[in-house]
Scaffold this motif. Structure first.
Motif, PDB file in Angstrom:
ATOM      1  N   GLY A 234      59.689  16.098   4.961  1.00 48.55           N
ATOM      2  CA  GLY A 234      59.771  17.313   5.761  1.00 48.55           C
ATOM      3  C   GLY A 234      58.430  17.990   5.932  1.00 48.55           C
ATOM      4  N   PRO A 235      58.342  18.888   6.910  1.00 51.05           N
ATOM      5  CA  PRO A 235      57.071  19.576   7.170  1.00 51.05           C
ATOM      6  C   PRO A 235      56.750  20.596   6.088  1.00 51.05           C
ATOM      7  N   THR A 236      55.493  20.735   5.776  1.00 49.50           N
ATOM      8  CA  THR A 236      55.033  21.762   4.838  1.00 49.50           C
ATOM      9  C   THR A 236      54.681  23.027   5.614  1.00 49.50           C
ATOM     10  N   ALA A 237      54.425  24.082   4.885  1.00 47.55           N
ATOM     11  CA  ALA A 237      53.998  25.327   5.531  1.00 47.55           C
ATOM     12  C   ALA A 237      52.718  25.098   6.329  1.00 47.55           C
ATOM     13  N   GLY A 238      51.814  24.276   5.778  1.00 46.48           N
ATOM     14  CA  GLY A 238      50.577  23.976   6.484  1.00 46.48           C
ATOM     15  C   GLY A 238      50.811  23.218   7.776  1.00 46.48           C
ATOM     16  N   ASP A 239      51.738  22.239   7.736  1.00 45.93           N
ATOM     17  CA  ASP A 239      52.053  21.478   8.949  1.00 45.93           C
ATOM     18  C   ASP A 239      52.579  22.397  10.050  1.00 45.93           C
ATOM     19  N   ILE A 240      53.493  23.281   9.669  1.00 42.51           N
ATOM     20  CA  ILE A 240      54.120  24.169  10.657  1.00 42.51           C
ATOM     21  C   ILE A 240      53.101  25.151  11.216  1.00 42.51           C
ATOM     22  N   ALA A 241      52.304  25.758  10.335  1.00 42.59           N
ATOM     23  CA  ALA A 241      51.296  26.729  10.779  1.00 42.59           C
ATOM     24  C   ALA A 241      50.254  26.068  11.679  1.00 42.59           C
ATOM     25  N   ALA A 242      49.864  24.838  11.345  1.00 46.32           N
ATOM     26  CA  ALA A 242      48.876  24.133  12.161  1.00 46.32           C
ATOM     27  C   ALA A 242      49.408  23.863  13.557  1.00 46.32           C
ATOM     28  N   PHE A 243      50.693  23.610  13.671  1.00 46.55           N
ATOM     29  CA  PHE A 243      51.284  23.327  14.985  1.00 46.55           C
ATOM     30  C   PHE A 243      51.502  24.595  15.790  1.00 46.55           C
ATOM     31  N   THR A 244      52.057  25.632  15.156  1.00 48.81           N
ATOM     32  CA  THR A 244      52.417  26.847  15.888  1.00 48.81           C
ATOM     33  C   THR A 244      51.265  27.823  16.040  1.00 48.81           C
ATOM     34  N   GLY A 245      50.270  27.754  15.130  1.00 52.32           N
ATOM     35  CA  GLY A 245      49.200  28.733  15.138  1.00 52.32           C
ATOM     36  C   GLY A 245      49.627  30.085  14.597  1.00 52.32           C
ATOM     37  N   LYS A 246      50.758  30.094  13.887  1.00 50.04           N
ATOM     38  CA  LYS A 246      51.278  31.339  13.311  1.00 50.04           C
ATOM     39  C   LYS A 246      51.518  31.137  11.820  1.00 50.04           C
ATOM     40  N   PRO A 247      51.608  32.216  11.049  1.00 50.90           N
ATOM     41  CA  PRO A 247      51.899  32.065   9.611  1.00 50.90           C
ATOM     42  C   PRO A 247      53.239  31.369   9.395  1.00 50.90           C
ATOM     43  N   ALA A 248      53.326  30.583   8.354  1.00 49.90           N
ATOM     44  CA  ALA A 248      54.557  29.841   8.057  1.00 49.90           C
ATOM     45  C   ALA A 248      54.819  29.846   6.562  1.00 49.90           C
ATOM     46  N   MET A 249      56.081  29.607   6.218  1.00 51.25           N
ATOM     47  CA  MET A 249      56.488  29.512   4.822  1.00 51.25           C
ATOM     48  C   MET A 249      56.849  28.060   4.504  1.00 51.25           C
ATOM     49  N   GLU A 250      56.893  27.740   3.222  1.00 53.30           N
ATOM     50  CA  GLU A 250      57.304  26.410   2.784  1.00 53.30           C
ATOM     51  C   GLU A 250      58.832  26.322   2.874  1.00 53.30           C
ATOM     52  N   PRO A 251      59.380  25.439   3.705  1.00 53.86           N
ATOM     53  CA  PRO A 251      60.842  25.315   3.782  1.00 53.86           C
ATOM     54  C   PRO A 251      61.426  24.919   2.426  1.00 53.86           C
ATOM     55  N   LEU A 252      62.592  25.452   2.102  1.00 57.64           N
ATOM     56  CA  LEU A 252      63.270  25.137   0.846  1.00 57.64           C
ATOM     57  C   LEU A 252      64.373  24.119   1.102  1.00 57.64           C
ATOM     58  N   ARG A 253      64.407  23.078   0.263  1.00 53.89           N
ATOM     59  CA  ARG A 253      65.446  22.053   0.386  1.00 53.89           C
ATOM     60  C   ARG A 253      66.072  21.833  -0.985  1.00 53.89           C
ATOM     61  N   VAL A 254      67.386  22.004  -1.058  1.00 52.69           N
ATOM     62  CA  VAL A 254      68.131  21.840  -2.315  1.00 52.69           C
ATOM     63  C   VAL A 254      69.150  20.726  -2.128  1.00 52.69           C
ATOM     64  N   TYR A 255      69.262  19.859  -3.149  1.00 59.23           N
ATOM     65  CA  TYR A 255      70.149  18.695  -3.054  1.00 59.23           C
ATOM     66  C   TYR A 255      70.693  18.376  -4.439  1.00 59.23           C
ATOM     67  N   ALA A 256      71.974  18.034  -4.486  1.00 59.17           N
ATOM     68  CA  ALA A 256      72.591  17.571  -5.736  1.00 59.17           C
ATOM     69  C   ALA A 256      73.253  16.229  -5.469  1.00 59.17           C
ATOM     70  N   GLY A 257      72.773  15.191  -6.155  1.00 57.98           N
ATOM     71  CA  GLY A 257      73.326  13.852  -5.971  1.00 57.98           C
ATOM     72  C   GLY A 257      74.601  13.638  -6.761  1.00 57.98           C
ATOM     73  N   LEU A 258      75.190  12.465  -6.605  1.00 61.38           N
ATOM     74  CA  LEU A 258      76.439  12.157  -7.298  1.00 61.38           C
ATOM     75  C   LEU A 258      76.277  12.198  -8.809  1.00 61.38           C
ATOM     76  N   ASN A 259      75.092  11.886  -9.311  1.00 56.93           N
ATOM     77  CA  ASN A 259      74.873  11.888 -10.756  1.00 56.93           C
ATOM     78  C   ASN A 259      74.656  13.277 -11.337  1.00 56.93           C
ATOM     79  N   ALA A 260      74.583  14.289 -10.468  1.00 54.63           N
ATOM     80  CA  ALA A 260      74.332  15.646 -10.956  1.00 54.63           C
ATOM     81  C   ALA A 260      75.547  16.239 -11.650  1.00 54.63           C
TER      82      ALA A 260
END
Length: 548
Positions: A234-260
């Motif tokens: 996924g894109p980082t805050a830097g990737d997004i800011a570099a593309f849009t030219g605006k401040p960006a935050m780091e997207p949050l992704r949460v996942y729980a697998g079957l073993n969780a």
């Protein structure tokens, strides 16, 4: 030896061969997806066997009803005439096969083929037909054997019914109890081992804000293979800011697998706790994601919305199966719905406990089996008092209940592959070309968008195509559906079944392979994005096109 050969040839049903040959010819016509000569040969062999079986059944019914039969000489002339006509039909259809396949390949921007390899198609079809013919003969032998045994206690016709029923039961038991279960067990073991593989280029995250890190409530090995890929990409805050030219935050992704955790409810609780830990409810936008059967989440679908919201977004998902979507749908049809309801109840319960002015906007997302499961997250009456903001469901499988209802009740004059429903204030449909504004600008409190391609056999598979033409085949057709696609009873059903198995073999943006640029307009509509200009939206679409 020669006598045995002629006895074998004469044992074939003339009616069966005629219908089988016509079914073989019809199977060469195009459907939704292009076919290789191997797949074409298998399909044509199965179609020929089905036609032959139907012909045998019709001939048996004619005889059983005691209807008059033509004399030997007349029957011979009829068989010869029908055989000659069928031979001409087969040659003509084989000659046109390459042309028909190219009618699909052109629409899918694939290079045309010079030949459809008719000799190999015929050879493979003959081999498949003979195997199925042998199984049919075995079935008939067992039915007669059981009938003779039961004739001691039942009338002749009743004993025939009993014999056929017993043979069918035996065949079904062997197929379901041995073959299907063996295949499913083997697939489950293989996918389970694959899920545990940790790729060398996917390192455990050091960022404490990521699932699987040392600070996370979910260990790295509990994410599963697809979960680790989702969290690490996924894109980082830097990737997004570099593309849009605006401040960006780091997207949050949460996942729980079957073993969780053992149960869907326990995995949902782990995912909720992890989401709270990383600050997911403090973001402006929160997306509950349902993955496909293997736990895979389409990066094209989630990366786009993260760009559109400048990273001020969190997404959460749980795994419910190791199997590929079509196997999961066959073997574990309720697992996805159970997981979707468990995750939604957990997240929605916490979300509704927060002040309305201090909580994120809540959305649902799913692709393929994930869309089917996400649809079943909650009934409308359960959330009407405090509704979530909307959902984007891409490539909804044909059993999707809400999708089927909206499509069946579409506005008159709108095609089944791109319907409009009422005033468009609740649900809208779109495809490769953005069709959302056509439904009107007014939205209600919830925004539901279906992204679907007319060439997607997972979405437009129709079991009733066995005896009737699907509604989406009516004119006008989707731009990615061959104009040479014709409906034939039984044969079209077989074609669509093969198409469904090959749904992900198409180029990006066709069939069941959804492209990032086609997600952008639906996400803008669903999540009410207003700070992107038309030029910037076009740039973002080009970025995803160029990234492949």
């Amino acid at each position: 030896m020669r006598d045995w050969f002629w006895r074998l040839l004469l044992s074939f049903s003339a009616t069966g061969l005629v219908l089988g040959t016509l079914f073989f010819a019809a199977s060469l016509t195009p459907s939704l997806l292009p076919r290789t000569y191997v797949m074409q040969g298998v399909l044509s062999g199965v179609a020929m066997a089905c036609g032959y079986g139907l012909g045998v059944a019709l001939a048996a019914l004619w005889f059983w009803l005691g209807l008059p039969e033509p004399k030997d000489r007349v029957r011979l002339w009829l068989a010869a005439g029908a055989g000659g006509l069928c031979g001409v039909v087969v040659l003509v259809f084989l000659w046109r096969t390459a042309e028909w396949q190219n009618s699909i390949r052109t629409l899918m921007h694939l290079p045309p083929i010079e030949t459809a390899h008719p000799f190999y198609v015929g050879l493979i079809a003959l081999a498949v037909f003979l195997v199925l013919f042998g199984l049919g003969r075995l079935f008939a032998f067992l039915a007669r054997l059981f009938a003779r045994t039961s004739r001691r206690a039942a009338p002749r016709r009743l004993s025939s019914v009993i014999g056929t029923a017993l043979a069918a039961t035996l065949f079904w038991t062997l197929a379901d109890g041995i073959l299907v279960r063996f295949v499913l067990h083997t697939a489950d073991s293989s996918f389970r081992r694959l899920d545990q593989v940790i790729e060398p280029d996917t390192a455990e995250p050091s960022d404490p804000g990521k699932s699987g890190s040392a600070a996370s409530l979910v260990r790295w090995d509990e994410l599963g293979r697809m979960g680790r890929s989702f969290v690490a990409s996924g894109p980082t805050a830097g990737d997004i800011a570099a593309f849009t030219g605006k401040p960006a935050m780091e997207p949050l992704r949460v996942y729980a697998g079957l073993n969780a955790a053992e149960t869907p409810e326990a995995r949902a609780k782990v995912a909720l706790d992890e989401l709270i830990r990383v600050g997911g409810f403090e973001r402006a936008t929160l997306v509950i994601v349902m993955p496909t059967g293997t736990g895979w989440i389409d990066p094209e679908g989630i990366d786009t919305v993260e760009y559109l919201h400048h990273g001020d977004i969190a997404s959460v998902a749980i795994q419910y199966s190791y199997l590929a979507s079509w196997l999961s749908l066959l073997a574990e049809p309720d697992y996805g719905a159970e997981a979707a309801r468990a995750l939604f109840r957990a997240v929605y319960g916490h979300w509704t406990s927060l002040p309305k002015d201090k909580r994120p906007k809540l959305y649902l997302y799913g692709l393929s089996l994930g869309a089917l499961s996400s649809e079943q997250s909650a009934e409308l009456f359960e959330v009407i008092g405090d509704p979530y903001q909307g959902a984007l469901w891409a490539g909804p499988p044909f059993p999707s209940r809400i999708w089927r209802k909206m499509t069946a009740d579409r506005n008159a004059g709108t095609p089944a592959w791109l319907p409009r429903f009422r005033d468009g204030s609740y649900v809208r449909f779109t495809s490769q070309e953005n069709a959302l504004p056509a439904a009107g600008e007014h939205w209600g409190p919830m925004r539901i968008v279906y992204l679907q391609y007319a060439s997607d056999p997972i979405t437009f598979y129709d079991p009733y195509a066995f005896y009737r033409q699907p509604a989406w085949m009516a004119v006008p057709r989707g731009p990615d559906v061959s104009p040479d696609f014709e409906w034939y009873p039984v044969v079209t059903f077989l074609q669509l079944t093969l198409d469904m198995a090959m749904a992900t073999t198409t180029p990006m943006g066709l069939g069941h392979v959804y492209a990032g640029e086609h997600y952008i307009d639906p996400w803008i509509a669903v999540t009410d994005v207003t700070d992107w200009s038309a030029a910037d939206v076009a740039r973002l679409k080009e970025r995803f096109r160029a990234g492949r």
